[in-house]
Every structure is written in structure tokens, then in C-alpha cells.
Design an enzyme around this catalytic site. Structure first.
Site, short mmCIF file in Angstrom:
data_model
loop_
_atom_site.label_atom_id
_atom_site.label_comp_id
_atom_site.label_asym_id
_atom_site.label_seq_id
_atom_site.Cartn_x
_atom_site.Cartn_y
_atom_site.Cartn_z
CG LEU A 8 -1.73 -1.27 1.50
CD1 LEU A 8 -2.82 -0.98 2.52
CD2 LEU A 8 -2.34 -1.83 0.23
NE ARG A 15 0.49 10.37 10.46
CZ ARG A 15 0.13 9.13 10.80
NH1 ARG A 15 0.20 8.75 12.06
NH2 ARG A 15 -0.27 8.26 9.88
N GLY A 79 -8.57 4.91 2.87
CA GLY A 79 -8.21 4.00 3.95
C GLY A 79 -7.50 2.73 3.47
N GLY A 141 -1.96 0.83 15.95
CA GLY A 141 -3.17 0.08 16.29
C GLY A 141 -2.84 -0.95 17.35
CD GLU A 156 -5.74 1.85 13.43
OE1 GLU A 156 -4.89 2.75 13.26
OE2 GLU A 156 -5.46 0.65 13.37
C1 UD1 Z 1 -1.55 1.78 10.15
C2 UD1 Z 1 -2.54 0.84 10.83
C3 UD1 Z 1 -2.16 0.69 12.29
C4 UD1 Z 1 -0.73 0.14 12.38
C5 UD1 Z 1 0.25 1.04 11.61
C6 UD1 Z 1 1.60 0.35 11.48
C7 UD1 Z 1 -4.68 1.09 9.65
C8 UD1 Z 1 -6.04 1.69 9.69
N1 UD1 Z 1 -3.88 1.39 10.70
O1 UD1 Z 1 -1.70 3.07 10.71
O2 UD1 Z 1 -3.03 -0.24 12.93
O3 UD1 Z 1 -0.34 0.05 13.73
O4 UD1 Z 1 -0.22 1.28 10.26
O5 UD1 Z 1 2.55 1.14 10.86
O6 UD1 Z 1 -4.39 0.34 8.74
N2 UD1 Z 1 -2.39 3.91 2.41
C9 UD1 Z 1 -2.96 3.75 1.17
N3 UD1 Z 1 -4.22 4.21 0.97
C10 UD1 Z 1 -4.94 4.78 1.95
C11 UD1 Z 1 -4.36 4.94 3.23
C12 UD1 Z 1 -3.08 4.49 3.43
O7 UD1 Z 1 -2.33 3.24 0.24
O8 UD1 Z 1 -6.11 5.15 1.67
C13 UD1 Z 1 -1.00 3.46 2.62
C14 UD1 Z 1 -0.06 4.58 2.98
O9 UD1 Z 1 0.57 5.09 1.79
C15 UD1 Z 1 0.95 3.91 3.89
C16 UD1 Z 1 0.17 2.76 4.50
O10 UD1 Z 1 -0.99 2.58 3.71
O11 UD1 Z 1 2.04 3.40 3.18
C17 UD1 Z 1 -0.19 2.98 5.96
O12 UD1 Z 1 -0.96 4.16 6.08
P1 UD1 Z 1 -0.80 5.14 7.32
O13 UD1 Z 1 -1.73 6.27 7.12
O14 UD1 Z 1 0.62 5.44 7.55
O15 UD1 Z 1 -1.35 4.23 8.52
P2 UD1 Z 1 -1.06 4.41 10.08
O16 UD1 Z 1 -1.84 5.54 10.60
O17 UD1 Z 1 0.40 4.43 10.33
CA CA Z 2 2.18 4.44 8.99
#
Ligand code: UD1
Ligand code: CA
Length: 461
Positions: A8, A15, A79, A141, A156
Site C-alpha cells: 500500500l 505527517r 483507507g 493500532g 486504532e
Molecule cells: C496503520 C494501521 C495501524 C498500524 C500502523 C503500522 C490502519 C487503519 N492502521 O496506521 O493499525 O499500527 O499502520 O505502521 O491500517 N495507504 C494507502 N491508501 C490509503 C491509506 C493508506 O495506500 O487510503 C497506505 C499509505 O501510503 C501507507 C500505509 O498505507 O504506506 C499505511 O498508512 P498510514 O496512514 O501510515 O497508517 P497508520 O496511521 O500508520
Molecule cells: Ca504508517
């Protein structure tokens, strides 16, 4: 069966407070998402890796295309669950395990991916999820276990109750699902009440509700799981990745002084008994053979150094080849495919651009040698300049073997100096110099005896 990987990388990375998408920020010599792709490539072929792109999709795609991976578009970042859903078309037909990894976790290794997959397959459970215990789990999470030690739910940070905030077992974001159950149940994720996003973290609860089990794969060493959300974490990841590379080199027989100050990119190869002094940087696809020495604060980028090459401190070498036994620096600069012959000597404040300096030739101090071919054992005096540029075009200079170019010579290109020829110091050379000839290109010195006394008399002093 080769696993499918979903990486992903579509999120904004708010941030980071950056114009650049988070997964393109660099640590350890590569963008964050490249590290994840490379680790996945250790487990599965490129066509089984699907990267979810969205924010700055073209840029992320261009970065990863050389790896041969596939892409799925998530037009809006709705998400992590939604991001996985965007892969259903592309990956839904494939069986075998499906690994989901986040593009902002650059420290994960191939070995960990493999162990996770093995556990999921061996357990026969619906999924396995990498967890770890953190002294400070802020932001991650939290993983809630059931009575059997399986995962009941992931909460979360923002949604956690004060009690759940005390849970130190966290979600790494790295999952291995059985393909069928993933694609069957992913559609059951509903938008999060607070954010409206679809959270992949809802999956364990959904699977548990359907009577399936999700196992934690607990990793004792949590450093691999660092997710990068801020530039402080980016610097931490860089430190760990650099440390990993220098350790690997040292265990392979390379001496590195003060390794915490040395930067070596991941694809660099270095032979044993080479010594890297403090604050050196070895970058890109550089290859260094055995018994070399890289002086403190020198930078070697995309270059090839044969055995026993000695680079003195504060030297910059970019896209060059240096043959065995050559000595370069301190304070030298080599660029644009310069090539230094065997046992040649380049001293301080010498610049070579697109120039070949033959075996055992010397340019010991203060010279600019551009677009030049210099024969073996030639001696280039201090202050020699090849005037290769006429304001419009670049022109070549050829200097034969055993030639002797006196100090402060100006070679106006295009020009040739024959084998064994001598050029008198301070000459401006505009015409070819035949082999073994002496060329003088300067005005004759005039000495006026008694000039000072005469002037004094004139001034009446
Ligand atoms: C996420 C997890 C959290 C975990 C943490 C570990 C979720 C809801 N939460 O939180 O439980 O402890 O990672 O590092 O999954 N991304 C997409 N599309 C989206 C949103 C995100 O591709 O719509 C990708 C982002 O580019 C990133 C990754 O997913 O590489 C994680 O997204 P991020 O927003 O960093 O999640 P966290 O808040 O860190
Ligand atoms: Ca992250």
C-alpha cells in the site's frame, strides 16, 4: 505456490509535512517503498507484487517500474482497507497466500516475510498478522487477543479506550491472508465512524465473527516494524538501514572506521581488506575491489575502483573507473566517465572530466583535464589546463605517452601533444606538438639591469 504481495503506497503522508509523497522519501539510499518491494522480491517474482498507488501515482510508478511490479490505482485515499479492495480486480483470481504490507515500513526483511507466510500456511488459520510489543505504542493500532491467543480485534490508537491504550501489543500492518477468505470478506469492512475510511484493521474482527481464526506472529525484535510517519522516524529508519549495510560489509571483511558516520548505499559492493575511513560516502552502484582505502569525507558515486586504489580524504569521484593501484587526492574531483589508469597518480586540486589518464601517468597538483586522452607515464605539471570549451563546443586534447607538460601550461583544444614531447612551463599551446619535440609557447623573458637605480634617480630620491 508464490504468494501475492499487495503493497500500500497511495496515502498522502500528511505527517511528513511535505510536497513529496511519504513513500518516496528516502532512507538508507532508497525510497521507503523500494525497500518494501525489494524485500518482497526475495519471496515472490515481480509480477506477483501489486503496488497500490494514488497520491503522486505517476511519480511512485516511475520509481518502481524498473522492478517490473504491477500497479493498482486507488484514486482517493479512503483507507487501508479500501486500498486492498482496489486490488481485487487485479489479484482476486489468484490463489495462494496474499501478503499485505504498508509502503512506509522500510525495515522489513525478506526473512520476516517468509516466516510470516510459513506460519500462516502451517497454522491453517485464515490469516496471520505480525505483532510486537513496544514500550511506547503511541500511534499504532492495538491488538486485542481472545482467550485462545488469537486476534479478536485491532483498535486504532485514536479509537482506543483508556484501558486499551495500555495494550503494548501493536499491529505492524503486515498481514498474510488466505486468498479466498480475504476476497470474500473484505467487502464487509464498513466506513470508520470517525474518519469515514475503510480500515484494513477491521479484518481480524470480521474473520473472527465468521468463525475464522487470525494468529499473531509475534516478532521479538521490533526494529523491523518501524512505520514511518514523521521525519524523525525517517531519520531513525535511515540510521538502522545504514547500520545494516555497514555491518554486512564489516562481516564480509571490510574495515570501516566509525561506521556510524559512514554512508554506503544498498547496492554497493566492496572487496575484503578495503578500509573506509570515517565520514566517507559510497553511493549508487559503486563497486570497490579489495585492498582499497577511501579517505575520510570522500564521496564515491556510481564508480568502479579496482584493487588497491587509494583515495585520499575530501575527494569526489562520480561515474568513473579507476584501475588498480592508482592514487587519487586529497581534494581531487573526477567526473563524467573519467578513467584513471593502473598506478596513475592524481594529487590535490586536480579535476578530471571525461578524461583518460594512462597507466603510471601523474597529475600531482592543481590541474583541469577535460575531454583529454593522456598516454601512459605522461607527467602533467601543476597548473595545467585543457581549454576544452570555446564557448559553444567542447574539443579534445591528446597527450602522448611519456610526454612532459610543464607547469602552468594552457592547452587550447583541439590540440595534440606527441609521445615523449616536452612543453615548456607557462606555455600556451595552440598547435600540434610532434613526438619528442620541445614546444615553447611564451614570450621571452627580458631583464633590465640597474632599472631600479635609474628610476630612483629619475624620481630624485
Ligand atoms: C496503520 C494501521 C495501524 C498500524 C500502523 C503500522 C490502519 C487503519 N492502521 O496506521 O493499525 O499500527 O499502520 O505502521 O491500517 N495507504 C494507502 N491508501 C490509503 C491509506 C493508506 O495506500 O487510503 C497506505 C499509505 O501510503 C501507507 C500505509 O498505507 O504506506 C499505511 O498508512 P498510514 O496512514 O501510515 O497508517 P497508520 O496511521 O500508520
Ligand atoms: Ca504508517
Amino acid at each position: 505456490m508464490n504468494p501475492t504481495f499487495l503493497i500500500l503506497a497511495a496515502g498522502l503522508g500528511t505527517r511528513m509535512k511535505s510536497k513529496l509523497a511519504k513513500v518516496l522519501h528516502r532512507a538508507g539510499g532508497l525510497s521507503l517503498v523500494e525497500h518494501v518491494v525489494r524485500a518482497a522480491l526475495g519471496v515472490t517474482p515481480a509480477h506477483k507484487i501489486i503496488v497500490v498507488i494514488g497520491h503522486q501515482a505517476d511519480h511512485v510508478k516511475a520509481t518502481l517500474e524498473p522492478y517490473g511490479v504491477r500497479f493498482a490505482l486507488q484514486a482517493e485515499p479512503k483507507g487501508t482497507g479500501h486500498a486492498v479492495l482496489c486490488c481485487r480486480e487485479t489479484a482476486g483470481q489468484e490463489d495462494g497466500p496474499v501478503v499485505v504490507a504498508y509502503g512506509d515500513c522500510p525495515l522489513l526483511t525478506t526473512a520476516t516475510f517468509r516466516a510470516l507466510i510459513d506460519q500462516q500456511i502451517a497454522s491453517g488459520k485464515a490469516a496471520a498478522l505480525i505483532t510486537t510489543r513496544l514500550p511506547d505504542p503511541t500511534g499504532y493500532g492495538r491488538v486485542v487477543l481472545d482467550a485462545n491467543g488469537d486476534i479478536a480485534a485491532i483498535v486504532e490508537h485514536k479509537a482506543a479506550t483508556p484501558e486499551q491504550l495500555h495494550i503494548d501489543l501493536i499491529n505492524s500492518g503486515i498481514y498474510c491472508f488466505g486468498s479466498e477468505l480475504l476476497w470474500k470478506h473484505i467487502v464487509e469492512i464498513v466506513p470508520n465512524a470517525a474518519s469515514g475510511e475503510l480500515y484494513l484493521t477491521d479484518m481480524p474482527e470480521i474473520l473472527a465473527r465468521a468463525g475464522h481464526r487470525v494468529a499473531p506472529y509475534d516478532l521479538k525484535d521490533s526494529t523491523e516494524l518501524l512505520g514511518i510517519n514523521t521525519r524523525v522516524e525517517l531519520a531513525g529508519a535511515d540510521r538502522s538501514l545504514r547500520d545494516r549495510k555497514t555491518r554486512e560489509l564489516m562481516l564480509g571483511g571490510v574495515t570501516i572506521e566509525k561506521p556510524e558516520t559512514v554512508i554506503v548505499d544498498p547496492d554497493v559492493q566492496i572487496g575484503n581488506d578495503t578500509v573506509i575511513e570515517a565520514f566517507a560516502r559510497i553511493l549508487g552502484a559503486s563497486r570497490l575491489a579489495s585492498d582499497c582505502r577511501i579517505g575520510s569525507c570522500s564521496i564515491v558515486s556510481n564508480s568502479e575502483l579496482a584493487a588497491a586504489v587509494h583515495i585520499e580524504p575530501f575527494t569526489h569521484i562520480e561515474s568513473c573507473v579507476v584501475e588498480a593501484g592508482a592514487h587519487i587526492g586529497p581534494f581531487a574531483r573526477l567526473r563524467m566517465n573519467a578513467r584513471v589508469g593502473r598506478d596513475a597518480y592524481i594529487g590535490n586540486f586536480v579535476e578530471l572530466k571525461k578524461t583518460y589518464l594512462g597507466a603510471e601517468a601523474k597529475a600531482s597538483h592543481l590541474a583541469y583535464l577535460g575531454d583529454a586522452q593522456i598516454g601512459e607515464n605522461a607527467n602533467i605539471g601543476a597548473g595545467t589546463i585543457t581549454c576544452n570549451y570555446d564557448g559553444v563546443k567542447k574539443h579534445p586534447t591528446t597527450i602522448g605517452k611519456n610526454a612532459f607538460v610543464g607547469s602552468n601550461s594552457t592547452l587550447v583544444a583541439p590540440v595534440q601533444v606527441g609521445d615523449g614531447a616536452y612543453i615548456a612551463a607557462g606555455s600556451v599551446i595552440t598547435d600540434p606538438v610532434p613526438p619528442e619535440a620541445l614546444a615553447l609557447g611564451r614570450s621571452r623573458q627580458v631583464v633590465k639591469e640597474g632599472w631600479v637605480a635609474k628610476r630612483r634617480a629619475k624620481q630624485g630620491k
